[in-house]
Design a protein around this motif. Structure first.
Motif, short mmCIF file in Angstrom:
data_model
loop_
_atom_site.label_atom_id
_atom_site.label_comp_id
_atom_site.label_asym_id
_atom_site.label_seq_id
_atom_site.Cartn_x
_atom_site.Cartn_y
_atom_site.Cartn_z
N LYS A 124 -6.34 -1.90 -0.87
CA LYS A 124 -6.11 -1.59 -2.28
C LYS A 124 -4.74 -2.16 -2.65
O LYS A 124 -3.71 -1.51 -2.51
N GLU A 168 -9.98 -5.05 4.17
CA GLU A 168 -10.02 -4.66 2.77
C GLU A 168 -8.80 -3.79 2.47
O GLU A 168 -8.47 -2.91 3.27
N ILE A 174 0.84 -1.19 0.00
CA ILE A 174 0.00 0.00 0.00
C ILE A 174 0.87 1.25 0.00
O ILE A 174 2.04 1.20 0.38
N PRO A 195 -12.84 1.88 -3.30
CA PRO A 195 -11.38 2.08 -3.23
C PRO A 195 -10.55 0.83 -2.91
O PRO A 195 -9.33 0.88 -3.03
N TYR A 196 -11.17 -0.29 -2.54
CA TYR A 196 -10.41 -1.48 -2.15
C TYR A 196 -10.57 -2.57 -3.19
O TYR A 196 -11.64 -2.76 -3.75
N THR A 197 -9.49 -3.31 -3.44
CA THR A 197 -9.51 -4.34 -4.49
C THR A 197 -9.31 -5.75 -3.97
O THR A 197 -9.35 -6.70 -4.74
N HIS A 201 -9.90 -10.91 -5.03
CA HIS A 201 -9.51 -9.66 -5.71
C HIS A 201 -10.65 -9.19 -6.60
O HIS A 201 -11.30 -9.99 -7.27
N ASN A 228 -12.94 0.27 -10.37
CA ASN A 228 -13.05 -1.00 -9.66
C ASN A 228 -14.38 -1.61 -10.09
O ASN A 228 -15.44 -1.07 -9.79
N ASP A 242 -5.28 3.16 2.29
CA ASP A 242 -5.44 2.06 1.33
C ASP A 242 -5.87 0.77 2.01
O ASP A 242 -6.08 -0.24 1.34
N GLU A 272 -5.79 6.90 -9.05
CA GLU A 272 -6.90 6.75 -8.11
C GLU A 272 -7.99 5.89 -8.73
O GLU A 272 -8.25 5.96 -9.92
N LEU A 273 -8.64 5.11 -7.88
CA LEU A 273 -9.75 4.26 -8.31
C LEU A 273 -11.06 5.02 -8.27
O LEU A 273 -11.32 5.78 -7.33
N ARG A 309 -3.37 -2.15 -8.39
CA ARG A 309 -3.25 -0.73 -8.73
C ARG A 309 -2.63 -0.55 -10.10
O ARG A 309 -2.11 -1.49 -10.69
#
Length: 143
Positions: free
Chosen positions: A67, A65, A13, A51-53, A96, A88, A18, A46-47, A70
């Motif tokens: 990110k 969670e 991160i 915001p979390y993947t 993921h 996302n 993140d 930026e997503l 990226r």
């Protein structure tokens, strides 16, 4: 330099925001990753949307969670693709979430263009053409 665009699971991160839930990331890991990005002159896109993947422990007290997935781009990439959209997709069939990078190449409008003068034009014999230029535009002397 070449335009770079790195897409994938970076397993690290850039900042504490993140990550949500679980144990906090160690600062030396965050700083180390930031140093690599700075040294390579890469920017983290930026997503849009969520915001979390990546997630673990959904529905439990240990739910986390992060990110992790990226897109890192160079300044050269950003100059070619000034308008990119990183989304996302949020399909949770795995741990993921897939991300979608949509680059939009900048197209310059056909507005007023700067005048360009070619020295080869001085070699042309323009006498008798429909358009005549005053002699002050030519630097060569007729023989």
């Amino acid at each position: 330099m070449l335009p770079w665009c790195l897409v994938g699971d970076m397993n690290n991160i850039v900042k504490h925001e993140d990550k949500r839930g679980g144990h906090p990331y160690r600062m030396w890991m965050i700083h180390g990753f930031q140093e690599v990005l700075d040294e390579c002159e890469l920017n983290d896109l930026e997503l849009i949307e969520y915001p979390y993947t990546w997630e673990r422990g959904h529905g439990t007290a240990n739910w986390a969670e992060i990110k992790l997935d990226r897109v890192l781009v160079s300044k050269e990439f950003s100059s070619i693709f000034a308008e990119v959209k990183l989304t996302n997709l949020g399909i949770n069939t795995f741990d993921h979430s897939p991300i979608f990078l949509e680059p939009v190449k900048v197209v310059f409008s056909a507005g007023i263009k700067a005048f360009r003068f070619e020295n080869a034009w001085l070699l042309l014999d323009c006498r008798g053409s429909l358009v005549s230029f005053p002699r002050l535009f030519f630097t060569r002397q007729d023989k």
